[in-house]
Structures are given as C-alpha cells and as structure tokens.
Design a protein around this motif. Structure first.
Motif, mmCIF file in Angstrom:
data_model
loop_
_atom_site.group_PDB
_atom_site.id
_atom_site.type_symbol
_atom_site.label_atom_id
_atom_site.label_comp_id
_atom_site.label_asym_id
_atom_site.label_seq_id
_atom_site.Cartn_x
_atom_site.Cartn_y
_atom_site.Cartn_z
ATOM 1 N N SER A 50 -51.662 34.424 -16.340
ATOM 2 C CA SER A 50 -51.235 35.362 -15.304
ATOM 3 C C SER A 50 -52.007 35.078 -14.029
ATOM 4 O O SER A 50 -53.041 34.395 -14.044
ATOM 5 C CB SER A 50 -51.490 36.804 -15.738
ATOM 6 N N VAL A 51 -51.499 35.615 -12.927
ATOM 7 C CA VAL A 51 -52.221 35.501 -11.659
ATOM 8 C C VAL A 51 -53.598 36.144 -11.780
ATOM 9 O O VAL A 51 -54.615 35.575 -11.364
ATOM 10 C CB VAL A 51 -51.412 36.161 -10.516
ATOM 11 N N GLY A 52 -53.644 37.328 -12.363
ATOM 12 C CA GLY A 52 -54.909 38.038 -12.490
ATOM 13 C C GLY A 52 -55.946 37.251 -13.251
ATOM 14 O O GLY A 52 -57.119 37.179 -12.848
ATOM 15 N N GLN A 53 -55.550 36.622 -14.348
ATOM 16 C CA GLN A 53 -56.477 35.832 -15.146
ATOM 17 C C GLN A 53 -56.996 34.630 -14.362
ATOM 18 O O GLN A 53 -58.157 34.232 -14.502
ATOM 19 C CB GLN A 53 -55.796 35.366 -16.435
ATOM 20 N N ALA A 54 -56.157 34.064 -13.520
ATOM 21 C CA ALA A 54 -56.556 32.886 -12.749
ATOM 22 C C ALA A 54 -57.545 33.214 -11.642
ATOM 23 O O ALA A 54 -58.422 32.410 -11.314
ATOM 24 C CB ALA A 54 -55.327 32.208 -12.159
ATOM 25 N N VAL A 55 -57.440 34.405 -11.057
ATOM 26 C CA VAL A 55 -58.209 34.678 -9.838
ATOM 27 C C VAL A 55 -59.369 35.653 -10.028
ATOM 28 O O VAL A 55 -60.207 35.793 -9.144
ATOM 29 C CB VAL A 55 -57.287 35.217 -8.718
ATOM 30 N N ARG A 56 -59.434 36.321 -11.165
ATOM 31 C CA ARG A 56 -60.358 37.444 -11.326
ATOM 32 C C ARG A 56 -61.813 37.063 -11.050
ATOM 33 O O ARG A 56 -62.560 37.820 -10.429
ATOM 34 C CB ARG A 56 -60.215 38.027 -12.736
ATOM 35 N N ASP A 57 -62.255 35.913 -11.522
ATOM 36 C CA ASP A 57 -63.656 35.506 -11.365
ATOM 37 C C ASP A 57 -63.840 34.417 -10.313
ATOM 38 O O ASP A 57 -64.918 33.837 -10.205
ATOM 39 C CB ASP A 57 -64.211 35.009 -12.709
ATOM 40 N N ALA A 58 -62.811 34.139 -9.548
ATOM 41 C CA ALA A 58 -62.841 33.001 -8.623
ATOM 42 C C ALA A 58 -63.617 33.303 -7.351
ATOM 43 O O ALA A 58 -63.566 34.409 -6.815
ATOM 44 C CB ALA A 58 -61.420 32.585 -8.274
ATOM 45 N N ASP A 59 -64.338 32.281 -6.878
ATOM 46 C CA ASP A 59 -64.965 32.348 -5.558
ATOM 47 C C ASP A 59 -63.912 32.128 -4.479
ATOM 48 O O ASP A 59 -63.985 32.697 -3.389
ATOM 49 C CB ASP A 59 -66.052 31.274 -5.426
ATOM 50 N N ALA A 60 -62.957 31.249 -4.794
ATOM 51 C CA ALA A 60 -61.871 30.932 -3.859
ATOM 52 C C ALA A 60 -60.555 30.903 -4.621
ATOM 53 O O ALA A 60 -60.505 30.461 -5.776
ATOM 54 C CB ALA A 60 -62.110 29.587 -3.185
ATOM 55 N N VAL A 61 -59.501 31.373 -3.984
ATOM 56 C CA VAL A 61 -58.156 31.335 -4.558
ATOM 57 C C VAL A 61 -57.280 30.489 -3.642
ATOM 58 O O VAL A 61 -57.215 30.730 -2.434
ATOM 59 C CB VAL A 61 -57.555 32.750 -4.682
ATOM 60 N N ILE A 62 -56.629 29.482 -4.208
ATOM 61 C CA ILE A 62 -55.732 28.617 -3.454
ATOM 62 C C ILE A 62 -54.317 28.845 -3.951
ATOM 63 O O ILE A 62 -54.066 28.815 -5.161
ATOM 64 C CB ILE A 62 -56.111 27.135 -3.600
ATOM 65 N N THR A 63 -53.399 29.086 -3.038
ATOM 66 C CA THR A 63 -51.992 29.242 -3.399
ATOM 67 C C THR A 63 -51.174 28.105 -2.786
ATOM 68 O O THR A 63 -51.389 27.720 -1.642
ATOM 69 C CB THR A 63 -51.440 30.595 -2.917
ATOM 70 N N MET A 64 -50.263 27.561 -3.578
ATOM 71 C CA MET A 64 -49.335 26.525 -3.114
ATOM 72 C C MET A 64 -47.967 26.881 -3.661
ATOM 73 O O MET A 64 -47.602 26.520 -4.779
ATOM 74 C CB MET A 64 -49.777 25.140 -3.595
ATOM 75 N N LEU A 65 -47.198 27.644 -2.865
ATOM 76 C CA LEU A 65 -45.961 28.263 -3.314
ATOM 77 C C LEU A 65 -44.787 27.854 -2.421
ATOM 78 O O LEU A 65 -44.997 27.412 -1.283
ATOM 79 C CB LEU A 65 -46.130 29.780 -3.333
ATOM 80 N N PRO A 66 -43.548 28.007 -2.904
ATOM 81 C CA PRO A 66 -42.398 27.460 -2.176
ATOM 82 C C PRO A 66 -42.065 28.116 -0.839
ATOM 83 O O PRO A 66 -41.701 27.425 0.115
ATOM 84 C CB PRO A 66 -41.232 27.651 -3.162
ATOM 85 N N ASP A 67 -42.167 29.458 -0.730
ATOM 86 C CA ASP A 67 -41.604 30.108 0.455
ATOM 87 C C ASP A 67 -42.319 31.431 0.730
ATOM 88 O O ASP A 67 -43.109 31.925 -0.081
ATOM 89 C CB ASP A 67 -40.112 30.344 0.247
ATOM 90 N N SER A 68 -42.014 32.016 1.888
ATOM 91 C CA SER A 68 -42.652 33.265 2.309
ATOM 92 C C SER A 68 -42.502 34.387 1.279
ATOM 93 O O SER A 68 -43.492 35.071 0.977
ATOM 94 C CB SER A 68 -42.079 33.711 3.660
ATOM 95 N N PRO A 69 -41.308 34.632 0.716
ATOM 96 C CA PRO A 69 -41.204 35.697 -0.284
ATOM 97 C C PRO A 69 -42.086 35.468 -1.496
ATOM 98 O O PRO A 69 -42.610 36.423 -2.088
ATOM 99 C CB PRO A 69 -39.716 35.684 -0.665
ATOM 100 N N ASP A 70 -42.266 34.207 -1.889
ATOM 101 C CA ASP A 70 -43.125 33.887 -3.031
ATOM 102 C C ASP A 70 -44.577 34.245 -2.729
ATOM 103 O O ASP A 70 -45.284 34.794 -3.575
ATOM 104 C CB ASP A 70 -43.010 32.399 -3.377
ATOM 105 N N VAL A 71 -45.024 33.912 -1.524
ATOM 106 C CA VAL A 71 -46.399 34.227 -1.142
ATOM 107 C C VAL A 71 -46.598 35.734 -1.084
ATOM 108 O O VAL A 71 -47.605 36.266 -1.570
ATOM 109 C CB VAL A 71 -46.758 33.572 0.206
ATOM 110 N N ARG A 72 -45.636 36.432 -0.492
ATOM 111 C CA ARG A 72 -45.725 37.896 -0.447
ATOM 112 C C ARG A 72 -45.849 38.473 -1.860
ATOM 113 O O ARG A 72 -46.686 39.338 -2.131
ATOM 114 C CB ARG A 72 -44.488 38.472 0.234
ATOM 115 N N ALA A 73 -44.994 38.004 -2.764
ATOM 116 C CA ALA A 73 -44.979 38.547 -4.124
ATOM 117 C C ALA A 73 -46.268 38.226 -4.865
ATOM 118 O O ALA A 73 -46.863 39.099 -5.515
ATOM 119 C CB ALA A 73 -43.774 37.998 -4.889
ATOM 120 N N VAL A 74 -46.719 36.987 -4.773
ATOM 121 C CA VAL A 74 -47.887 36.550 -5.544
ATOM 122 C C VAL A 74 -49.187 37.111 -4.969
ATOM 123 O O VAL A 74 -50.103 37.461 -5.712
ATOM 124 C CB VAL A 74 -47.942 35.009 -5.606
#
Length: 294
Positions: A50-74
């Motif tokens: 899940s997104v939460g599992q990936a980012v919960r302990d992260a110092d930095a979060v990097i997103t590489m997503l297809p489009d604006s709605p995807d970024v908004r949602a994620v």
C-alpha cells in the motif's frame, strides 16, 4: 536521507528506484501492478502492499505517476502519501503534471509539515536506466539541496529552476520541443525514403551538423525500422501536450507549431496507437503522405 518510499514503478520509476538501491538507499516501493514491485525486490529493494506501507517510515517520498489526477489521488487522497508520511519528510514528485496541481500539492504538503518539490524528468527509459536524466526542479532551495544526493543518483543534469510549479513549467516546454522535433524527424525520414536515399547514411551526416539532436541519435534508427516499443508512450505525450496548451493559454502565449503537433499526436492516439512509442508519429506522416506500411 536514507529511507525512500517510491510510488510508481513503471517504465521510468522502476529503473530510478533500482538505481537508488544500487547507490545504498533503503527503498520501499509500491505500484498498482505487482510486477513493478517484484522487479524492485529482485533489485534489492523492499516491496509494499500500500501507499501507507511504502511511505510511513520514509525520510523522502518519490512519486512517478502518469497524470495530474493520479498525483492528486495518491498524494492527497484519504489513504494517500500525506495521510501517512511523517512530519519533516520530503516529497519529490517526478511525474509530469499541470503546474497548478504541483502548487496545490505543495501547499497541502506544507500544511502537514512536509516540504515538496516538483521534479519532472526528461531522458526517457534509457536515461532512467543509465541514471543520466535531466531533472528540472521547482520548490524551495533548501529542499532542493536536501534532495540533491538522490537527484545525483538518477540524473546527470539537475537544475533548480524556481519556486513551486516551475519544474513542471520547464517540463512542459521540454515536451513541446521533443514532440516538435520528433515530428520533424518523422517528416524528414519519410521524405528521404520517398527519394530513395540511404536513411542510415543520411541520419549519420544530419546528426553531425546543425540538424543534430538527440531524437536523431536515440529515436531515428528505431523509427526507420518501424519499431515502436515504448520508451515514452503516445498517450502520455498526448497528455503532456494538453498541459502545454492549457498553460500557454493561461499565460496568453501563442504556440502555433506546438498546437499543430498536439493535433497530430491526438490523431495518433485516436487511431488506437496510444501504447506505441511517440516515434510512431512516423506512421501518421506516412499515412498523410499515402505511403503507409502494414
């Protein structure tokens, strides 16, 4: 910053995440389809469900997503990045989206005590694999310096271009130039073939003169062979040119050649070629010239 949560492990995100692993970062990745996660795990990274599992302990979060709605949602969604990332983390969005959405994300992140950078990239799949992408970064200078070590792993040309949204504005200009250049290379190749010229020899000499460009170097040989395995899909470039047209209109800027190329890319998408590499503009030039090949 040693712990990285990476969301979006596709054609671009997968190699970028793998390069961060090779450089010694502890990368935990999440992707909508499991194949991207499995590839990261095989490269030495960690997988998340899940997104939460990936980012919960992260110092930095990097997103590489297809489009604006995807970024908004994620990022902004109820179970998204900002709902789970810790205060003080750094959010780096490497997607190509609308500049106004980048600013919206930055403001929402700041309200959660998270610094945000819009850092779209250019260089295609090969650039992501080789770690020599061009990265145009918008956001606070302090946040840019914090992220610099990560940028140095995945990119070769890394420039802080201004405040929030500036990176996306520069990327829009990049996509305008790339689309226009691919179209001209496609027209030139069809023109050369129509006259029976050796296209390999023509590409060699053109690449050595003022007409030289990376499209000739990286795309033209595959275009000549009619190999359109995507390094960057038509459907994504079609989306990007929509961003360009909207941003140009908002600024009161006229881009007649850009508008024409946007229409050609839209036609290619409408014909069902959205999953092909954007070098497939050659197919459209052939069709318009009555020289289409099956």
């Amino acid at each position: 910053m040693t712990k990285v949560g990476f969301i979006g492990l596709g054609i671009m995100g997968g190699p970028m995440a793998a390069n961060l692993v090779k450089a010694g970062f502890e990368v935990t990745g999440y992707n909508r389809s499991r194949a991207g996660v499995d590839r990261l795990v095989a490269a030495g990274g960690r997988g998340a469900n899940s997104v939460g599992q990936a980012v919960r302990d992260a110092d930095a979060v990097i997103t590489m997503l297809p489009d604006s709605p995807d970024v908004r949602a994620v990022v902004l969604g109820e179970d998204g990045v900002l709902a789970h990332a810790r205060e003080g983390a750094l959010l780096i969005d490497c997607s190509t989206i609308r500049p106004d959405v980048s600013r919206e994300v930055g403001q929402a992140a700041a309200a959660k005590g998270i610094q945000a950078l819009d850092a779209p990239v250019s260089g295609g799949e090969q650039g992501a694999i080789e770690g020599n992408l061009s990265i145009m970064v918008g956001g606070a200078a302090e946040a840019f310096e914090t992220a610099r070590e990560m940028f140095d792993v995945v990119g070769a040309t890394i420039v802080h271009v201004g405040g929030p949204g500036a990176g996306q504005t520069v990327k829009a200009a990049n996509q305008l130039i790339v689309a226009g250049t691919i179209e001209l290379v496609a027209e030139s190749l069809v023109f050369l073939e129509a006259h029976g010229v050796d296209t390999g020899a023509a590409i060699e000499v053109l690449a050595g003169g003022l007409a030289g460009n990376r499209i000739l170097d990286r795309k033209a040989p595959a275009m000549v062979r009619r190999e359109f395995t995507p390094g960057f899909r038509v459907e994504l470039h079609h989306k990007d040119l929509g961003i360009v047209l909207q941003a140009a209109r908002e600024a009161g800027v006229v881009i007649p050649l850009g508008a024409a190329v946007a229409q050609l890319m839209a036609a290619l998408e409408a014909q069902g070629h959205g999953a092909l590499d954007h070098g497939a503009l050659l197919k459209l030039v052939e069709q318009l010239s009555g020289r289409g090949q099956e």
